[in-house]
Design an enzyme around this catalytic site. Structure first.
Site, PDB file in Angstrom:
ATOM      1  N   LYS A 144      34.181  52.939  38.993  1.00  0.00           N
ATOM      2  CA  LYS A 144      34.057  53.698  39.922  1.00  0.00           C
ATOM      3  C   LYS A 144      34.610  54.845  39.253  1.00  0.00           C
ATOM      4  O   LYS A 144      34.087  55.987  39.848  1.00  0.00           O
ATOM      5  CB  LYS A 144      35.545  53.081  40.955  1.00  0.00           C
ATOM      6  CG  LYS A 144      35.693  51.963  41.073  1.00  0.00           C
ATOM      7  CD  LYS A 144      33.964  51.875  42.172  1.00  0.00           C
ATOM      8  CE  LYS A 144      33.739  50.074  42.732  1.00  0.00           C
ATOM      9  NZ  LYS A 144      32.954  49.880  43.109  1.00  0.00           N
TER      10      LYS A 144
ATOM     11  N   TYR B 130      36.980  47.878  35.525  1.00  0.00           N
ATOM     12  CA  TYR B 130      36.129  47.341  36.460  1.00  0.00           C
ATOM     13  C   TYR B 130      36.618  49.357  37.294  1.00  0.00           C
ATOM     14  O   TYR B 130      36.156  49.971  37.470  1.00  0.00           O
ATOM     15  CB  TYR B 130      36.642  46.511  37.832  1.00  0.00           C
ATOM     16  CG  TYR B 130      36.427  47.047  39.087  1.00  0.00           C
ATOM     17  CD1 TYR B 130      35.408  46.902  39.783  1.00  0.00           C
ATOM     18  CD2 TYR B 130      38.036  47.068  39.771  1.00  0.00           C
ATOM     19  CE1 TYR B 130      35.338  47.147  41.126  1.00  0.00           C
ATOM     20  CE2 TYR B 130      37.730  47.366  41.200  1.00  0.00           C
ATOM     21  CZ  TYR B 130      36.625  47.134  41.563  1.00  0.00           C
ATOM     22  OH  TYR B 130      35.932  48.064  43.225  1.00  0.00           O
TER      23      TYR B 130
ATOM     24  N   SER C 201      36.945  53.569  44.913  1.00  0.00           N
ATOM     25  CA  SER C 201      38.758  52.362  44.924  1.00  0.00           C
ATOM     26  C   SER C 201      40.055  53.535  44.991  1.00  0.00           C
ATOM     27  O   SER C 201      39.444  54.437  43.871  1.00  0.00           O
ATOM     28  CB  SER C 201      38.442  51.326  44.246  1.00  0.00           C
ATOM     29  OG  SER C 201      40.070  50.313  44.509  1.00  0.00           O
TER      30      SER C 201
HETATM   31  P1  NAD Z   1      31.593  41.993  47.145  1.00  0.00           P
HETATM   32  O1  NAD Z   1      31.765  41.162  45.665  1.00  0.00           O
HETATM   33  O2  NAD Z   1      31.531  40.773  48.240  1.00  0.00           O
HETATM   34  O3  NAD Z   1      29.899  42.482  47.267  1.00  0.00           O
HETATM   35  C1  NAD Z   1      29.514  43.321  46.328  1.00  0.00           C
HETATM   36  C2  NAD Z   1      28.137  42.675  46.700  1.00  0.00           C
HETATM   37  O4  NAD Z   1      27.566  43.087  45.742  1.00  0.00           O
HETATM   38  C3  NAD Z   1      28.117  41.179  46.773  1.00  0.00           C
HETATM   39  O5  NAD Z   1      27.374  40.817  47.580  1.00  0.00           O
HETATM   40  C4  NAD Z   1      27.334  40.718  44.941  1.00  0.00           C
HETATM   41  O6  NAD Z   1      25.991  39.327  45.140  1.00  0.00           O
HETATM   42  C5  NAD Z   1      26.755  42.254  45.573  1.00  0.00           C
HETATM   43  N1  NAD Z   1      25.870  42.818  43.511  1.00  0.00           N
HETATM   44  C6  NAD Z   1      26.701  42.600  43.043  1.00  0.00           C
HETATM   45  N2  NAD Z   1      25.781  43.312  41.554  1.00  0.00           N
HETATM   46  C7  NAD Z   1      24.629  43.087  42.286  1.00  0.00           C
HETATM   47  C8  NAD Z   1      23.305  43.810  41.876  1.00  0.00           C
HETATM   48  N3  NAD Z   1      23.314  43.936  40.528  1.00  0.00           N
HETATM   49  N4  NAD Z   1      22.385  43.929  42.207  1.00  0.00           N
HETATM   50  C9  NAD Z   1      22.620  43.420  42.873  1.00  0.00           C
HETATM   51  N5  NAD Z   1      23.083  42.918  43.866  1.00  0.00           N
HETATM   52  C10 NAD Z   1      24.491  42.899  43.504  1.00  0.00           C
HETATM   53  O7  NAD Z   1      32.604  42.514  46.856  1.00  0.00           O
HETATM   54  P2  NAD Z   1      32.899  43.869  48.443  1.00  0.00           P
HETATM   55  O8  NAD Z   1      34.195  43.401  49.016  1.00  0.00           O
HETATM   56  O9  NAD Z   1      32.924  43.428  49.627  1.00  0.00           O
HETATM   57  O10 NAD Z   1      33.033  45.028  47.955  1.00  0.00           O
HETATM   58  C11 NAD Z   1      32.481  46.115  48.280  1.00  0.00           C
HETATM   59  C12 NAD Z   1      32.217  47.668  47.172  1.00  0.00           C
HETATM   60  O11 NAD Z   1      33.428  48.136  47.586  1.00  0.00           O
HETATM   61  C13 NAD Z   1      32.449  46.839  45.241  1.00  0.00           C
HETATM   62  O12 NAD Z   1      31.402  48.249  44.990  1.00  0.00           O
HETATM   63  C14 NAD Z   1      33.624  46.921  45.217  1.00  0.00           C
HETATM   64  O13 NAD Z   1      34.035  47.344  43.467  1.00  0.00           O
HETATM   65  C15 NAD Z   1      33.981  48.237  46.067  1.00  0.00           C
HETATM   66  N6  NAD Z   1      35.929  47.908  46.289  1.00  0.00           N
HETATM   67  C16 NAD Z   1      35.874  46.618  47.125  1.00  0.00           C
HETATM   68  C17 NAD Z   1      37.601  46.095  47.155  1.00  0.00           C
HETATM   69  C18 NAD Z   1      37.561  45.686  47.979  1.00  0.00           C
HETATM   70  O14 NAD Z   1      38.792  45.451  47.412  1.00  0.00           O
HETATM   71  N7  NAD Z   1      36.700  43.868  48.354  1.00  0.00           N
HETATM   72  C19 NAD Z   1      38.451  47.675  46.855  1.00  0.00           C
HETATM   73  C20 NAD Z   1      37.524  48.960  46.583  1.00  0.00           C
HETATM   74  C21 NAD Z   1      36.478  48.958  46.487  1.00  0.00           C
HETATM   75  C1  UD1 Z   2      43.724  44.684  42.991  1.00  0.00           C
HETATM   76  C2  UD1 Z   2      42.646  45.411  42.193  1.00  0.00           C
HETATM   77  C3  UD1 Z   2      42.271  46.705  42.387  1.00  0.00           C
HETATM   78  C4  UD1 Z   2      41.462  46.636  43.412  1.00  0.00           C
HETATM   79  C5  UD1 Z   2      41.848  46.169  44.661  1.00  0.00           C
HETATM   80  C6  UD1 Z   2      40.710  45.613  45.498  1.00  0.00           C
HETATM   81  C7  UD1 Z   2      44.791  44.622  39.978  1.00  0.00           C
HETATM   82  C8  UD1 Z   2      45.610  44.970  38.914  1.00  0.00           C
HETATM   83  N1  UD1 Z   2      44.327  45.619  41.087  1.00  0.00           N
HETATM   84  O1  UD1 Z   2      44.872  46.218  44.214  1.00  0.00           O
HETATM   85  O2  UD1 Z   2      41.662  47.307  41.064  1.00  0.00           O
HETATM   86  O3  UD1 Z   2      40.152  47.799  44.041  1.00  0.00           O
HETATM   87  O4  UD1 Z   2      42.243  44.927  44.220  1.00  0.00           O
HETATM   88  O5  UD1 Z   2      40.700  44.179  46.584  1.00  0.00           O
HETATM   89  O6  UD1 Z   2      43.917  43.275  40.721  1.00  0.00           O
HETATM   90  N2  UD1 Z   2      50.231  39.764  44.995  1.00  0.00           N
HETATM   91  C9  UD1 Z   2      50.963  38.698  44.815  1.00  0.00           C
HETATM   92  N3  UD1 Z   2      50.393  37.373  44.383  1.00  0.00           N
HETATM   93  C10 UD1 Z   2      49.929  37.008  44.369  1.00  0.00           C
HETATM   94  C11 UD1 Z   2      48.427  38.016  44.613  1.00  0.00           C
HETATM   95  C12 UD1 Z   2      48.553  39.495  44.968  1.00  0.00           C
HETATM   96  O7  UD1 Z   2      52.322  38.883  44.951  1.00  0.00           O
HETATM   97  O8  UD1 Z   2      48.522  35.761  44.520  1.00  0.00           O
HETATM   98  C13 UD1 Z   2      50.592  40.678  44.912  1.00  0.00           C
HETATM   99  C14 UD1 Z   2      50.382  41.848  43.875  1.00  0.00           C
HETATM  100  O9  UD1 Z   2      51.741  41.797  42.987  1.00  0.00           O
HETATM  101  C15 UD1 Z   2      50.229  43.194  44.541  1.00  0.00           C
HETATM  102  C16 UD1 Z   2      49.994  43.216  45.641  1.00  0.00           C
HETATM  103  O10 UD1 Z   2      50.326  41.945  46.114  1.00  0.00           O
HETATM  104  O11 UD1 Z   2      51.674  43.941  44.665  1.00  0.00           O
HETATM  105  C17 UD1 Z   2      48.321  42.815  46.235  1.00  0.00           C
HETATM  106  O12 UD1 Z   2      47.261  42.879  45.535  1.00  0.00           O
HETATM  107  P1  UD1 Z   2      46.167  42.515  45.317  1.00  0.00           P
HETATM  108  O13 UD1 Z   2      45.618  42.037  46.521  1.00  0.00           O
HETATM  109  O14 UD1 Z   2      45.484  41.618  44.396  1.00  0.00           O
HETATM  110  O15 UD1 Z   2      45.311  44.008  45.620  1.00  0.00           O
HETATM  111  P2  UD1 Z   2      45.910  45.370  44.516  1.00  0.00           P
HETATM  112  O16 UD1 Z   2      46.743  44.552  43.024  1.00  0.00           O
HETATM  113  O17 UD1 Z   2      46.603  46.075  44.935  1.00  0.00           O
END
Ligand code: NAD
Ligand code: UD1
Length: 339
Positions: free
Chosen positions: A154, A150, A125
């Protein structure tokens, strides 16, 4: 040959499963459903018309992981999504986060090693950059100083993968640093389905659009950005999914360990997103300005040049499609995934 997708029932994993199946890959999905629902597996099959093996298994249960590799000797690479991802929850439950994400990944890597599978694409991330010294962020920017457990998981997992590679150069490791994934599959069959009141911007906006929440709370309008609200690099989840295909194909050939920013390179403010949502859907999002959210930074967006030049990947969808597809998912699935 097949690809194991851990966390393949989740938001990004499910979209990635579709892209791999469409590209002709055999896949195996494992998930413990701690943050997803079984019905998503049917949606993947419905979209692709293809079948795959699924294991309800937990990264923390080594026997259940071994069984997957034992029964599927054709697995030769892993796309590793499984993990917990809620920032606020990680502050409240650090042991659970370090255990699930870090111990879980160590278990996975041990298991892979036992079965001679040494190719992995990992979901990292932009959070590993902390509060960046400059934007757009390049992969060479300083990593560390995550602002919450969290993010720290990473950082730690990136380090673990690097050390594993150093110890055994047969490993092939691709670390993808995602910026802000939003959007949904264009079919409206798959999307993001957070539990309870969403923490992240787009899921919150879609709930306001659907009339399930009264208004958006904009967290601060006094940042040093063009309109004072926080700026992020939003990326369509289907573009992100496709980056995994490119990353796997690249690392299989090139070997080594490499890191890629996966974003569009464009920074949009919260108010830009509110306007784009209106442009894409005709729905006006009511909002109120609230104080800053602790831990938030002003601006975070990628320099995605390396992914374009090395992987041959770049985002195809813009903010219009991201808003359109998020809204389409919400309106077709007002209560998310229901059985
Ligand atoms: P998500 O929660 O929708 O998907 C993660 C999946 O992993 C879920 O289905 C959950 O049930 C499963 N899981 C968690 N722990 C487990 C375990 N111990 N054993 C088996 N399954 C397990 O999340 P996502 O948004 O799809 O994110 C996927 C990956 O990408 C994560 O590692 C997350 O940290 C990373 N990531 C997500 C974002 C984001 O904004 N969504 C941003 C940066 C990185
Ligand atoms: C957040 C996480 C980041 C993670 C990412 C995954 C935090 C501090 N950071 O990122 O670690 O990897 O999600 O998706 O939680 N905002 C509003 N109102 C809301 C929600 C968000 O104004 O109800 C604003 C936030 O202040 C930010 C932007 O929208 O400026 C995006 O927020 P968000 O979607 O939560 O993502 P990040 O904070 O970038």
């Amino acid at each position: 040959m097949s690809v194991l997708i851990t966390g393949g029932a989740g938001f990004i994993g499910s979209h990635t499963a579709v892209e791999f199946l469409n590209a002709g890959y055999d896949i195996v999905i494992m998930d413990n459903f701690c943050n997803s629902k079984p019905v998503v597996l049917d949606r993947i099959k419905q979209i692709t018309g293809k079948d795959f093996k699924f294991y309800k298994a937990d990264l923390l249960d080594v026997a259940s992981m071994d069984k997957i590799f034992e029964e599927n000797p054709d697995i030769d690479s892993v796309i590793h999504f499984a993990g917990l991802k809620a920032v606020g929850e990680s502050v409240a439950k650090p042991r659970e986060y370090y255990n699930n994400n870090v111990t879980g990944t160590l278990n996975l890597c041990d298991c892979m090693n036992r079965y001679g599978v040494k190719t992995i694409v990992f979901s990292s991330s932009a959070t590993v950059y902390g509060d960046p010294d400059e934007v757009p962020i390049k992969e060479t920017a300083k990593v560390g100083n995550a602002t919450n457990p969290y993010g720290e998981t990473k950082v730690m997992i990136e380090r673990i993968l690097k050390d594993i590679y150093i110890s055994d150069k047969e490993w092939k490791v691709s670390v993808l640093r995602y910026f802000n994934p939003i959007g949904a599959h264009a079919s409206g069959l798959m999307g993001e389905d957070p539990n309870g009141i969403p923490n992240n911007l787009m899921p919150y906006i879609t709930k306001v659009a659907a009339g399930k929440l009264p208004m958006l709370h904009v967290f601060g309008n006094d940042y040093d950005t063009h309109d004072g609200t926080g700026v992020r690099d939003y990326i369509h989840v289907v573009d992100l999914a496709r980056a995994h295909l490119k990353a796997l194909q690249y690392i299989e050939k090139a070997g080594g360990i490499d890191y890629f920013n996966i974003g569009t390179g464009n920074g949009y403010s919260v108010l830009d997103i509110v306007k784009a949502y209106n442009d894409a859907t005709g729905i006006e999002i009511k909002y109120v300005i609230d104080p800053r959210r602790p831990g938030d930074i002003a601006a975070c967006y990628a320099d995605p040049t390396k992914a374009r030049e090395v992987l041959g990947w770049q985002a195809e969808f813009g903010i219009f499609e991201m808003c359109r597809d998020s809204n389409n998912w919400q309106s077709k699935n007002p209560n998310g995934y229901t059985e």
